[in-house]
Write an enzyme that holds these catalytic residues in place. Sequence first.
Site, PDB file in Angstrom:
ATOM      1  N   GLU A 196     -13.018 -10.787  -3.173  1.00  0.00           N
ATOM      2  CA  GLU A 196     -12.419 -12.103  -3.305  1.00  0.00           C
ATOM      3  C   GLU A 196     -10.998 -12.064  -2.934  1.00  0.00           C
ATOM      4  OE1 GLU A 196     -14.148 -15.079  -5.929  1.00  0.00           O
ATOM      5  OE2 GLU A 196     -16.287 -14.593  -5.077  1.00  0.00           O
ATOM      6  N   GLU A 317     -22.309 -11.688  -3.403  1.00  0.00           N
ATOM      7  CA  GLU A 317     -22.464 -12.167  -4.451  1.00  0.00           C
ATOM      8  C   GLU A 317     -23.365 -13.630  -3.951  1.00  0.00           C
ATOM      9  OE1 GLU A 317     -19.223 -13.215  -7.184  1.00  0.00           O
ATOM     10  OE2 GLU A 317     -18.269 -11.274  -6.826  1.00  0.00           O
TER      11      GLU A 317
HETATM   12  O1  AHR Z   1     -19.876 -13.765 -10.436  1.00  0.00           O
HETATM   13  C1  AHR Z   1     -18.837 -14.193 -11.058  1.00  0.00           C
HETATM   14  C2  AHR Z   1     -17.603 -14.417 -10.306  1.00  0.00           C
HETATM   15  O2  AHR Z   1     -17.554 -15.238  -9.164  1.00  0.00           O
HETATM   16  C3  AHR Z   1     -16.944 -13.175  -9.689  1.00  0.00           C
HETATM   17  O3  AHR Z   1     -16.120 -12.417 -10.533  1.00  0.00           O
HETATM   18  C4  AHR Z   1     -16.286 -13.582  -8.389  1.00  0.00           C
HETATM   19  O4  AHR Z   1     -16.204 -12.932  -7.654  1.00  0.00           O
HETATM   20  C5  AHR Z   1     -17.003 -14.807  -8.087  1.00  0.00           C
HETATM   21  O5  AHR Z   1     -15.916 -15.681  -7.749  1.00  0.00           O
END
Ligand code: AHR
Length: 513
Positions: A196, A317
């Site tokens: 991110e 994710e």
């Molecule tokens: O999964 C939780 C968080 O969500 C992670 O650390 C981040 O990459 C995302 O914003």
Amino acid sequence: MNLKSLAIAAVACLSSAASAAPAATSKVELKPAADAPIIKKEIYGQFAEHLGRCIYGGLWVGPESGIPNTQGYRTDVLNALRELHVPVLRWPGGCFADEYHWMDGIGPREKRPLMVNSNWGGTVEDNSFGTNEFFNFCELLGCEPYLSGNVGSGTVEELAKWVEYITAENGPMAELRKSNGREKPWKLKYLGVGNESWGCGGNFTADFYANVYRRYQTYCRDFDGNKLYKIASGANAGDYNWTEVLMRDAMHHFNAVSLHYYSVGDWSSKGSATKFDASDYYTTLALCLEMETLVKRHSEIMDRFDPSITKGLMVDEWGTWWEVEPGTNPGHLFQQNTMRDAIVAALTLNIFHENAARVHMANIAQIANVLQAMVLTKDAEMVLTPTYYLFKMYVPHMDARLVPLSVATASRAVEGRKDVPAISATCSEKDGVYTVSLTNTSLDNSEKVTVDLAGLGLGLAGGEVLTAASVNDYNDFGQPEKVTLKPFSGARIAKGTLSVDMPAMSVVTLTLK
Ligand code: AHR
């Protein structure tokens, strides 16, 4: 592709499978194609971050713990995860990755320095789970490690040396590894360069990150026959410019680019994991179906630069994100998991299957005790979530060839969002065995589904169903599991057509050969 035949008005009350309304009908047609893509097993990837009780208490209790463990890893969790055939595990974050300094997590555990996990509740991290513990865990689990490198607050040298520590046969980092008890290098394939990077990973612009990415990856070398597969930190949901810029400026330096998307409508009020009504339920399904638009639109951009699909889109994710369970640390993201979460997982995995030509990996967030977890633990207890069972049911799709299909089904209008189809379907084939998975999203209606088997001459070899008395049901500590896999007997084949009586709010997987 789903054909909409009818819009059903949204209902406002909760339902149960027992009070199912008369069955509606949907039609699925299989369209096998020899050139259809393989559903890469990595689509079933997992993610473990130093966040709340994901690592500590979830995977790792340490060898001295009274909780039964295998070299410090929870034996119950390890055994449960083995059943899922976890193909790949992403670590150490997440946002944590861009504050993680790997040298703090090697050597004698009692001598490792402390740090504050400022992303996740300010918890003091003792670094007792580090590189050796992670790679050993992957070996015990039989999965590929996927390392998320620190770009936001780490140096190029630090990341380069981490790769060397893990993969080199000889040299100073290899000697350091050997002095920590590991003679032979590990294999490292998947290397994420930042996480991110548009947000917690450094707040870069796309142009700036593209250049930083190029620099960092230059010094991540292939040692002694190890071959890195480099993954650039990708877009936040619908940030198409991010993908455009990375493909334009950095594509020749990466194997894949990532994408993050959570099924959340309002980040300031995410809702309860267990207390929700029918309207919340259908809204969540509509939100998770946004994944289809995101994958398609990011893929279209990638197709322009990479028409022969040499680069992967890694959704590293994804999942649901609710308010934390009452009384738990808001920074630890501990949430329960109901039948709704299992249906979100089914619909999302179906989207990944359909787009398997470009989606080469996906990692649900996260593996234990955080967000849409596979397992929840409390001291020595463990429960398997409905999402766990959904993943277990879908194992046969891993590394199988997609069987394209069409679905004619009703769809439900959700105000301001995507329509939700009554039936979602996916099919794959491996070694002559066909696996058909059907999801009935309706809380109220059972559904008669016919599947035209395209003259394949298949017979029914087994079936399983995942459903619950109420969509709010979940598995909790100290009580028998409410949501679990059961044998399914509501299917038969006659004259080349499979007929399935789908209970309301259910996922069915059938084996045909
Ligand atoms: O999964 C939780 C968080 O969500 C992670 O650390 C981040 O990459 C995302 O914003």
